[in-house]
Write a protein that holds these residues in place. Sequence first.
Motif, mmCIF file in Angstrom:
data_model
loop_
_atom_site.group_PDB
_atom_site.id
_atom_site.type_symbol
_atom_site.label_atom_id
_atom_site.label_comp_id
_atom_site.label_asym_id
_atom_site.label_seq_id
_atom_site.Cartn_x
_atom_site.Cartn_y
_atom_site.Cartn_z
ATOM 1 N N TRP A 16 0.866 -1.178 0.000
ATOM 2 C CA TRP A 16 0.000 0.000 0.000
ATOM 3 C C TRP A 16 0.901 1.226 0.000
ATOM 4 C CZ3 TRP A 16 -2.799 2.358 4.798
ATOM 5 C CH2 TRP A 16 -3.629 3.406 4.382
ATOM 6 N N LYS A 17 0.845 2.008 -1.053
ATOM 7 C CA LYS A 17 1.737 3.160 -1.181
ATOM 8 C C LYS A 17 1.206 4.399 -0.467
ATOM 9 C CE LYS A 17 3.758 1.506 -5.494
ATOM 10 N NZ LYS A 17 4.019 1.778 -6.927
ATOM 11 N N ARG A 18 0.236 4.212 0.347
ATOM 12 C CA ARG A 18 -0.368 5.267 1.171
ATOM 13 C C ARG A 18 -1.101 6.301 0.346
ATOM 14 N NH1 ARG A 18 0.759 4.558 6.620
ATOM 15 N NH2 ARG A 18 -1.198 5.663 6.735
ATOM 16 N N GLY A 19 -1.303 6.021 -0.935
ATOM 17 C CA GLY A 19 -2.197 6.846 -1.729
ATOM 18 C C GLY A 19 -3.616 6.455 -1.396
ATOM 19 N N VAL A 20 -4.573 6.941 -2.172
ATOM 20 C CA VAL A 20 -5.956 6.653 -1.863
ATOM 21 C C VAL A 20 -6.321 5.279 -2.402
ATOM 22 C CG1 VAL A 20 -8.335 7.336 -2.202
ATOM 23 C CG2 VAL A 20 -6.599 9.055 -1.810
#
Length: 532
Positions: A526-530
């Motif tokens: 999870w790249k911490r984007g939405v």
Amino acid sequence: MKEILIIDPTDNVAVALRDHAGGLVQIEGQSLNIEPVRQKHKVLLQSLKKGEKVMMYGVPVATANQDLAQGAVITTENITHFADPISLDNKKKYEWQPLDVSRWQDRTFMGYHRADGKVGTANYWLFIPLVFCENRNLKVIEETLLTTLGYKKPNDYMQFAQSLLGGVSQSQSVKEDRAFENIDGVKFLYHDGGCGGTRADSETLLRLLAGYLNHPNVAGATVLSLGCQHAQVDWFKEVQQQLYPQGDKPVIYLEQQVIQSEEKLIKTAISETIEQLKIANQNERKPAPLTKLVVGLECGGSDGFSGISANPAVGYASDLLVSLGGSTMLSEFPELNGVEQDIVDRCVSREVAEKFVRIQRAYEAQARASGSGFDMNPSPGNIKDGLITDAIKSAGAAKKGGRAPVSGVLDYTEPLTQAGLNLLCTPGNDVESTTGLAGSGAQITLFTTGLGTPTGNPLSSVIKISTNTELQERMPDIIDLDAGPITRGEKSIAEVGEEILEKIITVASGESTKAMDLEQNDFILWKRGVSL
């Protein structure tokens, strides 16, 4: 069998337990005239004026877009998602009585004891690429080691494909016995990160990889680096020291741009790994208390029965494990939308509650800034099966956390340190979430599904639990346990919850799950984007 079910006495909707052509149904000793409704969808128990709230699971889950008659079916057109706001100031005192677990008090599982005091439910060697450039080398090493060491399973589809071409299949050269009896497998973490994205993405990747390297199910690791990427070896070591200062597992570091050739890199990786496997193989399964178990709680491909069968049964199993002194982790923060106040009330301290609210509000704000929101979380499959607002989906999803107090709140990639029920911030996306659960230490993951979700994890043994028997009969190759008898009144939530706990113990002792048999080793950062 009941035709319709009220989940909470304060609800003003009920769930259809089967397709109904409409007309009179009996519920709680009264007759109700309902519209034609599909199984798992909801009908109103009373008329609503425009703007009035729809109540389900004892919480508001929507508001009416128009005046609605008693017996009407709620849809995406006639209601809109609603969730109560969170208030730390209104935090109530929460009391919980642990369950009677005397019959399991002296039970143990057979696990691999580690130097840091943790116990693995499996004993894996791990291959970690620090950058996607090493994926090709990883593939060569995987094909070589799994075949040579006896972990590669025969592929039945090869003979099928050969038959379509009119040929005769060649027998596969596969070692019948494992070379290392006490090594359960060699796992490979393919990913697309480590360079080319933001530095923050690389840091998140390294934190996640550190969790996998220090996972109790891992004996040691071989780390492959190209040399010029963002995710440097020295940075990876710093992250490990920060998150896991007691970590002392054997790690082989190899950098391709330093080694003379690709061939030498691969041969060195293979030879040094085999030498370490000889040492790791000396560790044998030994009895361990159930307090050493960390179990992830996840759902995917949810349906209208998830919140009344499999999820509450998992919640009961979680409460049993917490009552025994073990640990569980509830993930998927977008699927806590609408039940946040209940979570706040259950937090063991204001500090824990504040951390939850801070992370949840930041996540929601990020989604809003990108033109999305938690209210957009339900998938087309969810909606088709009756989960038509995020609050409806969330209230049912949160049942996986049982009723135990919330001992701790973890941000993504943060390691679990506190026994009891913990919350882990992940998206609702199935693989991103299960990847995160393993990264924070879950040895086993309970995964409920109503539609059928074929996914697993390289390290955490995924136990699939169907919400309805039709799914178990349709996709028996992916389902380990069926919670469908709950909706038919044949078993209680507690009975299925106890079955789940027994399954956890056997899997912790080495029994494989359907996801393991299918070699489903899904890993997505999870790249911490939405991502909802």
